[in-house]
Design an enzyme around this catalytic site. Structure first.
Site, PDB file in Angstrom:
ATOM      1  CG  ASP A 193      95.093  20.224  74.677  1.00  0.00           C
ATOM      2  OD1 ASP A 193      94.693  20.663  75.770  1.00  0.00           O
ATOM      3  OD2 ASP A 193      94.338  19.991  73.712  1.00  0.00           O
ATOM      4  CG  HIS A 367      90.682  19.914  74.152  1.00  0.00           C
ATOM      5  ND1 HIS A 367      91.744  20.719  73.824  1.00  0.00           N
ATOM      6  CD2 HIS A 367      89.567  20.663  73.992  1.00  0.00           C
ATOM      7  CE1 HIS A 367      91.285  21.924  73.502  1.00  0.00           C
ATOM      8  NE2 HIS A 367      89.972  21.919  73.584  1.00  0.00           N
TER       9      HIS A 367
HETATM   10 ZN   LIG Z   1      92.300  25.977  72.813  1.00  0.00          ZN
HETATM   11 ZN   LIG Z   2      91.034  24.595  70.023  1.00  0.00          ZN
END
Ligand SMILES: [Zn+2]
Ligand SMILES: [Zn+2]
Length: 553
Positions: A193, A367
């Site tokens: 990510d 994130h």
């Molecule tokens: Zn996402």
């Molecule tokens: Zn997500």
């Protein structure tokens, strides 16, 4: 020689949204996420954007299943479209499948799939695929990283994740398992990510938001409190409810998805709100406003959401005024800033106090920031690396981090949507590309093409001029004065002279065309479009859409 494994990227590499990748092994395919993207302001009238499913449709017979890493729309919002064409089972955590189920059911497509729940740490075979589901923390509970144990080694996909060491539910990212995989078979390829790859440092833990909320509730004790957050952010909802209950308030949900998700999460035991503290929004008037907390949707300023309607004074259940404090417990997703600002402004106009992430720490990201990304890289020790989930700048920064952390530069691939990469005995490389453009969805209509969007942009920026002429079917001679209708170019009643001049240009052009012997409709249309276009540009320096209508009599 061992058979190669391929990965096809259909979305999410070059934008935040419409995440979709396919792993190919032994001629079979497994889809990893099938998401949508919300349109930006340029995409006029577009409701959402999907991956181009052409390649998947052409290979439908090879599709084994789909894995959904977590319950966000950018990972599962495309399912109710893809299932129209393809039929396959879907694997995910109980909560993820619960959230996905709603949408698929609404689309009437439940019969085209089977929802198969998997649990934390489970390893199972799906066709030829040997998949392992590793817990990660994120802004929706029960997300997974996925490890594919392939003949070419372990491919680890991080999913959306952060490293929250004190998550609300105590379910941490299983770093130990990732370390064990690195030590054991080794991780051949890491896909991770990239959303916050540009951000320095660590993300704050979700529980820090709980403390801020409790303080805010104490500070605003004399007010009715209305909060807004993502309906899938069950942990945020939990912390809001905890703060409310601790301050002697009842809780009501507002907005359809909030009501649905709260019911689902309570039923699964993932959300604890005492029955006595939960009241129906319809009965909110029965309670002292200072003893009420509303948890609403609309934190992104979505036009028809509960919060937007509140800000416009049009919500059915709540009239906002100077007795209210509104807490927006979210960041505006890029592209939504304008709508969110408009909502905040509307709420102030009504006299309410608004607390948003610019004023207090009422939100943390889901994130990983760069230090967490480095932690994962150092634990996983991948032989090869591909950054995923991000705009190109995020992918670029993440690739640099990986090289900094010791992944050989040649083993780091900056892949984009449409790229097919292959992992073989020789290493990793680009081997092909597949269609991966944006699929625009407007209403229930599937594909809105680039041409349609271009037209909408011209119409919105320059307006339209419709020129109607009636000509003799044989000679092409004009039979009546041309008619000119315009919207968005000039205000017609005040521009009669200009319009008359334009009409004369059309007459001259058609006379000339008739003299030259042109009489077919397409040629006449072209003459009209060119003549009017030139005239408009000369006189007003504008380029509206010109629609010639030639009728034969
Ligand atoms: Zn996402
Ligand atoms: Zn997500």
């Amino acid at each position: 020689m061992t058979a190669p494994v391929r990965i096809v990227f259909l979305g999410g590499l070059g934008e935040i949204g419409r995440n979709c990748a396919i792993v190919e092994q032994d001629d079979r395919l497994i889809i990893l996420d099938c998401g949508l993207m919300f349109p930006d302001a340029e995409m006029l009238g577009i409701d959402l954007v999907l991956p181009d499913f052409t390649w998947l449709r052409e290979n439908a017979h090879r599709v084994e299943a789909c894995i959904i890493t977590h319950g966000h729309e950018d990972h599962m919002g495309g399912l109710s479209y893809l299932l129209r064409d393809l039929s396959f089972p879907i694997y995910g955590s109980h909560l993820t499948l619960g959230l996905a189920r709603n949408r698929i059911e609404e689309a009437g497509l439940l019969h085209r799939t089977e929802l198969i729940p998997v649990v934390d740490g489970e390893r199972r075979r799906i066709g030829p695929f040997d998949c392992e589901f590793i817990p990660v923390t994120h802004s929706v509970p029960h997300g997974f990283a996925t490890a594919f144990h392939t003949p070419q080694g372990v491919i680890l996909h991080s999913g959306d994740f952060k490293i929250d060491l004190t998550p609300v539910d105590g379910r941490v990212t299983d770093l130990a398992r990732i370390g064990a995989l690195a030590a054991g078979p080794g991780i051949r390829l890491l896909l991770s990510d990239s959303t916050n790859a540009e951000e320095p440092g660590h993300t704050a833990s979700e529980i820090t938001v709980g403390k801020v909320l409790r303080n805010l509730f104490a500070e605003h004790a004399g007010k009715r409190i209305i909060t807004a957050c993502f309906a899938s952010h069950i942990h945020r909802v939990q912390q809001i409810a905890d703060a409310a209950v601790a301050n002697g308030r009842v809780v009501a949900t507002l907005g359809r998805s909030m009501a649905k998700n709260v019911a689902l999460a309570r039923q699964m035991g993932l959300l604890t709100i005492p029955d006595a503290s939960l009241v129906d929004i319809e009965r909110i008037g029965d309670h002292d406003p200072r003893r009420v907390c509303v948890i609403s949707t609309g934190s992104q300023g979505e036009p028809m959401s509960a919060l937007s309607l509140m800000a416009a004074g049009e919500n059915k259940w709540l009239k906002v005024g100077d007795g209210d404090t509104i807490i927006i417990s979210a960041h505006a997703i890029p592209g939504n800033e304008y709508s969110v600002n408009k909502v905040i402004d509307g709420l102030y106009r009504l006299g309410a106090e608004v607390v948003h992430s610019g004023l207090a720490s009422v939100h943390v990201t889901g994130h990983a920031k760069s230090e967490e990304l480095k932690t994962l890289l150092s634990l996983a020790q991948p032989a090869n690396f591909i950054p995923v989930h991000g705009e190109f700048r995020h992918l670029t920064h993440h690739a640099r981090l990986a090289i900094e952390m010791g992944v050989p530069e040649n083993n780091v691939l900056l892949a984009e949507d449409g790229d097919v990469i292959q992992l073989s005995d020789d290493g990793i490389d680009f081997v092909a590309s597949v269609p991966a453009g944006y699929l625009y969805v407007d209403g229930i209509v599937g594909d809105v093409g680039h041409g349609v969007l271009r037209d909408r942009r011209v119409l919105s920026e320059e307006g339209v001029i419709v020129v109607v002429v009636t000509v003799d079917v044989k000679s092409g001679e004009l039979l009546a004065r041309p008619e000119i209708i315009t919207k968005g170019w000039v205000f017609a009643p005040e521009a009669e002279a200009l319009l008359e001049e334009a009409r004369q240009r059309v007459v001259d052009t058609l006379e000339q065309a008739a003299n030259e012997g042109s009489s077919d409709i397409e040629t006449l249309k072209r003459h009209v479009r060119q003549a009017v276009g030139r005239f408009v540009n000369e006189k007003t320096k504008r380029r509206p859409m010109i629609v010639p209508v030639v009728m034969e009599a």
